[in-house]
Enzyme design. Structure first.
Site, short mmCIF file in Angstrom:
data_model
loop_
_atom_site.label_atom_id
_atom_site.label_comp_id
_atom_site.label_asym_id
_atom_site.label_seq_id
_atom_site.Cartn_x
_atom_site.Cartn_y
_atom_site.Cartn_z
CD GLU A 76 -2.90 0.70 2.50
OE1 GLU A 76 -3.21 1.73 3.10
OE2 GLU A 76 -3.18 -0.44 2.89
CG ASP A 77 1.48 2.94 3.22
OD1 ASP A 77 0.53 3.33 2.52
OD2 ASP A 77 1.36 2.69 4.43
#
Length: 706
Positions: A76-77
């Protein structure tokens, strides 16, 4: 602050060295991937995944779940994708990480839709591997512990979502330790002042009550020792949110709630639990009707215990829970106890049972997800499903069915099987016929009566309780409406094409498919359904289907070939309440956006402005064999006489009509006006009823309301 070495030291108690080494490798990979990233609090980002893994280590989860916890924000990051994680740590870990990751690449119209769609994705991943939700719960718990650095509005939003979705999921999976902390942290974030005041009040009361608690605890323990029973009595604390909820729902003051003393007795075996219950009841008198046996009939999340309430000294209530140590572990860790026991290399049926129950629940979520129209509807169904206060009823064979409090026979039918729910027409409760909407109570025996060809009723949605029943009914009605609107759309298009002396069968199927694509619809069926629902005008679709140059000068006819209706077309043809048409009346159809055709009498004033607009109105005719009952209103002027209303009602029944509703309005001392709502077959039937009503000497006037 924990370090990876602290985590590895904790893992040495239940994991082999080679698996601990893999966890360590996952940590260094995450540390490198998150290099340079900071949390809102200013700490290095990797402290978050490490804390999540530590929470799961306390539940003794396996090394793959711990690796997924350490890597859960990497997709996600950071720039790392699922394939890279799969190559490094294996397919299972990659699937877990992907299941927890949010859908960041899709743009959503609203925050609520994004949350709902992310939750739907997580449920699909949960169905494959239940560990996904355990990683997510641990992730949410650490986020809640570190809310301090966020803005007040963001704190409240995250806390509200936690209270509505994640704490109930932890409860549904039986993980009480996580649930209690999530609830307290959420309550603290949403109502900080209320939380602080209640917490201080609890601490103050606890200090005053120490002696009384100790006295009761010692007396219970002494009684168990005298009776030769192995059991340990411990005090039980109420969490702040449960206190607040009780005060709010029971409308009681803080001191009324806190006057209840709560204890727990832990024993070695189920047999001991029932012996302890007898001993406790001999020490203090039990309160009638306040005993619950969750050992014989466990809760949905696997929770087992005996609950009883006693009259203590000076009549003060004492709540006692009695359970085995194994049940205590289940109550605190729920589905996670499956891994706790695996870690100890002792497969326990109770833990396996909880795991199987959790999988069954997720399977139910998956069924709901498939039926839901969109993710927002799905998450509403899930919220309903997450707050069960159970009742237990029996099938005619004696099997126990568990349902949420407030459930009725329709909920019961759908809990048995979706097809039984669809075909349900009546029910017997304790062998007596009962309304389908009647709320069931624990201990009742429920029998569902089905009929071939029966189908769900739209009115059921107003009283069903379970999410499964609600989603199944909605799904069926949507499918039914789609089928009916498709058939109606085809009839409307055929009629529109007749304006150009063309039949639908003459057109190439490819042309219909091409037009559906041009209109951004996924199939010809969807095109027909949109015409049937009034979303697209049949005449306009017909013009686009044909060569416009060839037909645009041709005059549009007011076709005398009216469309035939039978009254059994279903949800896409409805009858206007303003003029209440019945078979035999001259009728017109109003094409209403999203509802199909609304049938009016051709004299209805509501159609005055659009009567000649062939895009909005079309001529209709009743089929010769139209069947069914149709509502109609009559107004009668009668003289006051004893028993007149009874005579009128009897006559209506004798004429094979059904009296639905009656209202009386006094005009003067001698006359009254009666308004009757009847169900009749057709205009001839109505005329016969009106003729016989006029034959009653006291009836002065009978008119049909328009």
């Amino acid at each position: 602050m924990n370090t990876i070495e602290d985590l590895c030291d904790r893992l040495k108690g239940y994991l082999p060295a080679e698996e601990i080494q893999q966890v360590r490798r996952a940590y260094y990979y995450a540390e490198q991937a998150h290099d340079g990233q900071k949390r809102s609090s200013g700490e290095p980002y990797v402290t978050h995944p490490l804390a999540v893994a530590t929470i799961l280590a306390n539940l003794h989860l396996d090394h793959q779940a711990l690796m997924a916890a350490l890597l859960h924000d990497v997709i996600e990051d950071t720039g790392v994708n699922k394939e890279a994680i799969s190559q490094q740590f294996g397919e299972s870990v990659a699937e877990l990480v992907d299941g927890v990751s949010k859908l960041t690449q899709i743009k959503f119209e609203s925050k609520a839709e994004a949350q709902a769609e992310n939750f739907r994705k997580m449920v699909l991943a949960m169905a494959e591997d239940i560990r996904v939700i355990l990683v997510k719960l641990a992730d949410r718990l650490h986020n809640m512990r570190t809310l301090g650095a966020l803005r007040a509005d963001k704190k409240r939003r995250i806390a509200k979502e936690t209270l509505e979705i994640y704490a109930p999921i932890a409860n549904r999976l039986g993980i009480n330790t996580l649930r209690l902390e999530l609830e307290d942290l959420s309550f603290q974030a949403i109502y900080p002042m209320r939380y602080e005041r209640l917490k201080r009040a609890v601490q103050k009361v606890r200090g005053h009550r120490k002696e009384v608690v100790k006295k009761i605890q010692n007396r219970l323990q002494e009684r168990l020792d005298q009776d030769g029973l192995s059991g340990r009595v411990v005090g039980r604390e109420k969490n702040v949110l449960s206190l607040y909820r009780k005060m709010k729902h029971q409308k009681k003051s803080f001191h009324e709630i806190m006057d209840v003393y709560a204890f727990r007795v832990l024993t070695e075996s189920v047999d001991d639990c029932y012996r302890v219950l007898g001993s406790v009841h001999n020490t203090y008198k039990p309160v009638p009707g306040r005993f619950k046996d969750y050992i014989a009939i466990p809760k949905a999340n696997g929770y087992q215990s005996l609950h009883t309430t006693l009259f203590g000294l000076s009549g003060m209530p004492i709540e006692v829970q009695i359970r085995t140590r194994e049940m205590e572990a289940m109550a605190n860790n729920g589905v996670a106890a499956h891994w706790l026991y695996k870690a100890g290399q002792t497969e326990r049926p109770i833990a396996e049972g909880s795991h199987a129950r959790a999988r069954q629940w997720v399977k139910g979520l998956l069924e709901m997800q498939q039926r839901a129209g969109d993710s927002l509807e799905f998450i509403e169904h899930v919220k309903v499903d997450l707050f069960p206060d159970e009742i237990y009823v029996f099938t005619p064979r004696g099997d126990i069915m568990e349902l949420p409090k407030g459930s009725n026979a329709v909920d019961f039918a759908y809990a048995v099987h979706t097809d039984i729910g669809h075909a349900c027409v009546a029910c017997r409760v304790d062998r007596k016929l009962a309304p389908l909407s009647m709320k069931l109570e624990s201990g009742q025996t429920v029998e569902v009566i089905t009929a071939p060809g029966a189908r769900p009723n739209l009115a059921w949605l107003s009283f069903v309780t379970t999410a499964k029943a609600r989603s199944a009914i909605r799904h069926y009605l949507k499918q039914q409406q789609r089928t009916e609107s498709e058939a109606l759309g085809r009839r409307l298009l055929e009629k529109a094409l007749l304006q150009f002396d063309v039949q639908l069968e003459q057109l190439a199927p490819e042309r219909l498919e091409q037009l559906a694509q041009e209109m951004e619809l996924d199939s010809v069926s969807a095109l027909m359904a949109s015409i049937g629902l009034g979303e697209r005008m049949a005449y306009a679709v017909a013009r686009r289907l044909l060569d416009q140059q060839k037909y645009e000068e041709k005059p549009r006819q007011d076709s005398s070939s009216a469309m035939i209706i039978h009254g059994t077309e279903g949800m896409v043809i409805s009858f206007a309440r303003c003029c209440r048409p019945i078979p035999g009346d001259s009728i017109l159809g109003h094409i209403s956006f999203g509802s199909g055709i609304v049938v009016h009498r051709d004299t209805c004033r509501n159609l005055a402005d659009i009567r000649d607009n062939l895009d909005k109105c079309l001529p209709l005719e009743w089929a010769a064999e139209t069947e069914g009952d149709f509502a109609v209103h009559l107004r009668l002027v009668i003289e006051h006489q004893r028993g007149m209303i009874a005579r009128i009602a009897t006559l209506v029944t004798e004429m094979d009509a059904n009296l639905e509703r009656i209202s009386v309005d006094d005009r003067d001392a001698k006359l009254s006006t009666l308004t009757l709502e009847l169900s009749v077959k057709n205009r001839v039937h109505l005329a016969r009823v009106m003729k016989h009503l006029r034959l009653i000497p006291e009836v002065g006037k009978v008119v049909r309301l328009r």
